[in-house]
Write an enzyme that holds these catalytic residues in place. Structure first.
Site, PDB file in Angstrom:
ATOM      1  N   ASP A  98       0.833  -1.197   0.000  1.00  0.00           N
ATOM      2  CA  ASP A  98       0.000   0.000   0.000  1.00  0.00           C
ATOM      3  C   ASP A  98       0.870   1.250   0.000  1.00  0.00           C
ATOM      4  O   ASP A  98       1.960   1.269   0.574  1.00  0.00           O
ATOM      5  CB  ASP A  98      -0.893  -0.014   1.249  1.00  0.00           C
TER       6      ASP A  98
ATOM      7  N   LYS B 121      -2.701   3.512  -3.244  1.00  0.00           N
ATOM      8  CA  LYS B 121      -4.047   4.061  -3.197  1.00  0.00           C
ATOM      9  C   LYS B 121      -4.011   5.238  -2.239  1.00  0.00           C
ATOM     10  O   LYS B 121      -3.757   5.076  -1.051  1.00  0.00           O
ATOM     11  CB  LYS B 121      -5.073   3.031  -2.720  1.00  0.00           C
TER      12      LYS B 121
ATOM     13  N   MET C  65      -9.341  10.793   6.491  1.00  0.00           N
ATOM     14  CA  MET C  65      -9.487  11.254   5.107  1.00  0.00           C
ATOM     15  C   MET C  65     -10.350  12.511   5.015  1.00  0.00           C
ATOM     16  O   MET C  65     -11.194  12.653   4.143  1.00  0.00           O
ATOM     17  CB  MET C  65     -10.061  10.130   4.225  1.00  0.00           C
TER      18      MET C  65
END
Length: 259
Positions: free
Chosen positions: A38, A59, A171
């Site tokens: 990742d 990502k 996020m």
């Protein structure tokens, strides 16, 4: 019945430094044949997988990302060849990391899956601030929430504010202005808030502020992703701790001058 000897490990890499990995994670990496890495995981983690083929499957919000469907195909393809695939995911694999989709894909293909838990950036952020997310003097729980819903909308901030729990928002930096404004409709402006960027790493940065100043202060200080936003009265304990440390430092300095 599954006769395939291959398997997939969904491995939580933690938020930053390698010493935050669990021993189970290190053991899984040591015997991995393929590592799908990742983008938010510490790239040095590959040093713990000396025999593995490393494939980077980045990502990250706002950036060009490897399609989720392609990642799932890679996991199935290598596992069906009898290999041990370790899917390295930043933070805690089961928290906002699409683990549910990957588990469903692998189970549908009859592939064995192991999950290795780890430290989420929300906990690392709290540790950096020196606070308890569930300090019983201030709240009765903590709510982990992503600022992005599946349909690209936003959560019900009023409902979240009404829980009177500490909010750990993931996020959320691209929407920090709108989320702060939405929370201010239900919470007082003096509610303690914080932003911790790169929690748990040597690059960690911390900002302590109030909800009414959250977006402006984060922008002025140049904070960006990846970061965790924390909102709630429990965050105020960090301010008290810093004041205590500053007072102790002043007392030590005064004592040294007197000596």
């Amino acid at each position: 019945m599954n006769t395939n000897s291959g398997k997939v490990t969904l491995l939580s890499a933690g938020p930053g430094e390698l010493d935050l990995l669990t021993l189970r994670a290190a053991k899984a990496l040591a015997v991995a044949d393929v590592v799908l890495l990742d983008d938010l995981a510490n790239p040095e983690i590959v040093s713990l997988a000396p025999q593995a083929r490393v494939i980077r499957v980045g990502k990250r919000g706002g950036c060009r990302s490897t399609p989720q469907a392609f990642i799932e195909r890679l996991m199935r393809r290598y596992a069906q060849k009898g290999l041990h695939v370790v899917r390295v995911k930043g933070g805690e694999a089961l928290l906002f990391g699409r683990a549910g989709e990957e588990l469903a894909s692998l189970r549908e293909a009859g592939i064995a899956v192991e999950i290795v838990n780890g430290i989420s950036s929300g906990f690392a952020a709290a540790a950096g601030l020196g606070i308890s997310l569930t300090h019983r003097r201030h709240c009765h729980g903590v709510t982990f929430v992503t600022a992005h819903t599946e349909d690209h909308g936003e959560p019900d901030w009023a409902a979240l504010a009404a829980t009177r729990t500490t909010l750990a928002i993931y996020m959320g930096m691209r929407r920090i202005g709108s989320l702060a404004a939405a929370l201010l409709e239900s919470l007082p402006g003096h509610t303690p808030a914080a932003v911790v960027q790169w929690a748990g790493s040597i690059h960690e940065r911390r900002l302590l502020t109030r909800l009414e100043r959250l977006a402006a202060d984060a922008d002025d200080a140049g904070f960006g992703s990846p970061a965790v936003i924390l909102v709630g009265d429990a965050i105020g304990e960090s301010v008290q701790a810093l004041w205590s440390q500053d007072a102790a430092s002043c007392d030590d300095a005064a004592s040294a001058r007197a000596a």
